[in-house]
Design a protein around this motif. Sequence first.
Motif, PDB file in Angstrom:
ATOM      1  N   UNK A   1       0.806  -1.288  -0.069  1.00  8.22           N
ATOM      2  CA  UNK A   1      -0.044  -0.018  -0.067  1.00  8.22           C
ATOM      3  C   UNK A   1       0.920   1.391   0.003  1.00  8.22           C
ATOM      4  N   UNK A   2       1.902   1.149   0.539  1.00  5.48           N
ATOM      5  CA  UNK A   2       2.971   2.174   0.529  1.00  5.48           C
ATOM      6  C   UNK A   2       3.324   2.867  -0.714  1.00  5.48           C
ATOM      7  N   UNK A   3       3.351   2.040  -1.696  1.00  3.94           N
ATOM      8  CA  UNK A   3       3.869   2.228  -3.107  1.00  3.94           C
ATOM      9  C   UNK A   3       2.537   2.772  -4.076  1.00  3.94           C
ATOM     10  N   UNK A   4       1.438   2.704  -3.477  1.00  4.65           N
ATOM     11  CA  UNK A   4       0.462   3.193  -4.234  1.00  4.65           C
ATOM     12  C   UNK A   4       0.070   4.782  -4.104  1.00  4.65           C
ATOM     13  N   UNK A   5       1.274   5.371  -4.322  1.00  2.00           N
ATOM     14  CA  UNK A   5       1.117   6.863  -4.060  1.00  2.00           C
ATOM     15  C   UNK A   5       1.244   7.625  -5.235  1.00  2.00           C
ATOM     16  N   UNK A   6       1.321   7.022  -6.252  1.00  2.00           N
ATOM     17  CA  UNK A   6       1.353   7.582  -7.639  1.00  2.00           C
ATOM     18  C   UNK A   6       2.868   7.869  -8.113  1.00  2.00           C
ATOM     19  N   UNK A   7       3.541   7.852  -7.263  1.00  2.00           N
ATOM     20  CA  UNK A   7       5.146   8.248  -7.374  1.00  2.00           C
ATOM     21  C   UNK A   7       6.028   7.074  -8.035  1.00  2.00           C
ATOM     22  N   UNK A   8       7.120   7.456  -8.808  1.00  2.00           N
ATOM     23  CA  UNK A   8       7.827   6.032  -9.336  1.00  2.00           C
ATOM     24  C   UNK A   8       8.396   5.341  -8.089  1.00  2.00           C
ATOM     25  N   UNK A   9       8.605   4.091  -8.586  1.00  2.00           N
ATOM     26  CA  UNK A   9       9.061   2.908  -7.648  1.00  2.00           C
ATOM     27  C   UNK A   9      10.433   3.439  -6.904  1.00  2.00           C
ATOM     28  N   UNK A  10      11.177   3.878  -7.795  1.00  2.00           N
ATOM     29  CA  UNK A  10      12.645   4.189  -7.498  1.00  2.00           C
ATOM     30  C   UNK A  10      12.835   5.945  -7.571  1.00  2.00           C
ATOM     31  N   UNK A  11      13.344   6.288  -6.391  1.00  2.00           N
ATOM     32  CA  UNK A  11      13.806   7.943  -6.633  1.00  2.00           C
ATOM     33  C   UNK A  11      15.199   8.055  -7.240  1.00  2.00           C
ATOM     34  N   UNK A  12      15.881   6.821  -7.027  1.00  2.00           N
ATOM     35  CA  UNK A  12      17.343   6.860  -7.796  1.00  2.00           C
ATOM     36  C   UNK A  12      17.101   6.630  -9.463  1.00  2.00           C
ATOM     37  N   UNK A  13      17.791   7.580 -10.074  1.00  2.00           N
ATOM     38  CA  UNK A  13      17.573   7.649 -11.699  1.00  2.00           C
ATOM     39  C   UNK A  13      17.767   6.222 -12.195  1.00  2.00           C
ATOM     40  N   UNK A  14      17.096   6.039 -13.211  1.00  2.00           N
ATOM     41  CA  UNK A  14      16.939   4.561 -13.906  1.00  2.00           C
ATOM     42  C   UNK A  14      17.265   4.690 -15.347  1.00  2.00           C
TER      43      UNK A  14
END
Length: 200
Positions: free
Chosen positions: A178-191
């Motif tokens: 549920x933490x990852x269902x915030x509409x943000x990308x999965x990683x903050x580190x560039x991919x």
Amino acid sequence: MKMLVMIFLLMISQNIAAQQLPILSTTSQFNREQRFNHQENGNYARDTHNERDQYVGLWEYNQNGILFLLKIEKMNRVINKIEAPGFETIYNYFDLLILRYRLVKDNIVVFDNLNENDVDPIANYATKLGSYSFASGRIWDRTRNVRGSHTITRLNTNPAKIIFNLERFDYTKVNDSSFYQDGQPLFSIPQNGIEMVKID
């Protein structure tokens, strides 16, 4: 190759401890024929050809309001120890690359452990095996609490550059889904295989 990386990740992720246990055998990380022997009990997989040296340093990516600094250092004879009640302790040693990073977005520091002395090799590491043209390992995106696989490829350029590629599909979410269902990308580190230049 993926199987070898997965076996290595499983072994490293079990338990890294400071206790010194005897070295029973030694293998070379450069020798592809020995790669399956690296995990043997009591083995020390050494960087006999100094393959890690090409990655050591401070690397910078600075684009689109994102500053990502990656500090890569060598750590010798890191122990990987697996203990289970009722079973013999299994352990081995590896020569690793240890990663620390600073992430700044729109002039706001998101995460910074570049100068921390407390190194956790299980969280951020890479190893260079055999004649592969890259080092590979895991990195922990602390702001999103996701552990992902990555590769680091050294380019033959002047100034020195690397391609840091955080894999899109090989990761472990640490928090509840549920933490990852915030509409943000999965990683903050560039991919997506970012090019980084050596600055130190």
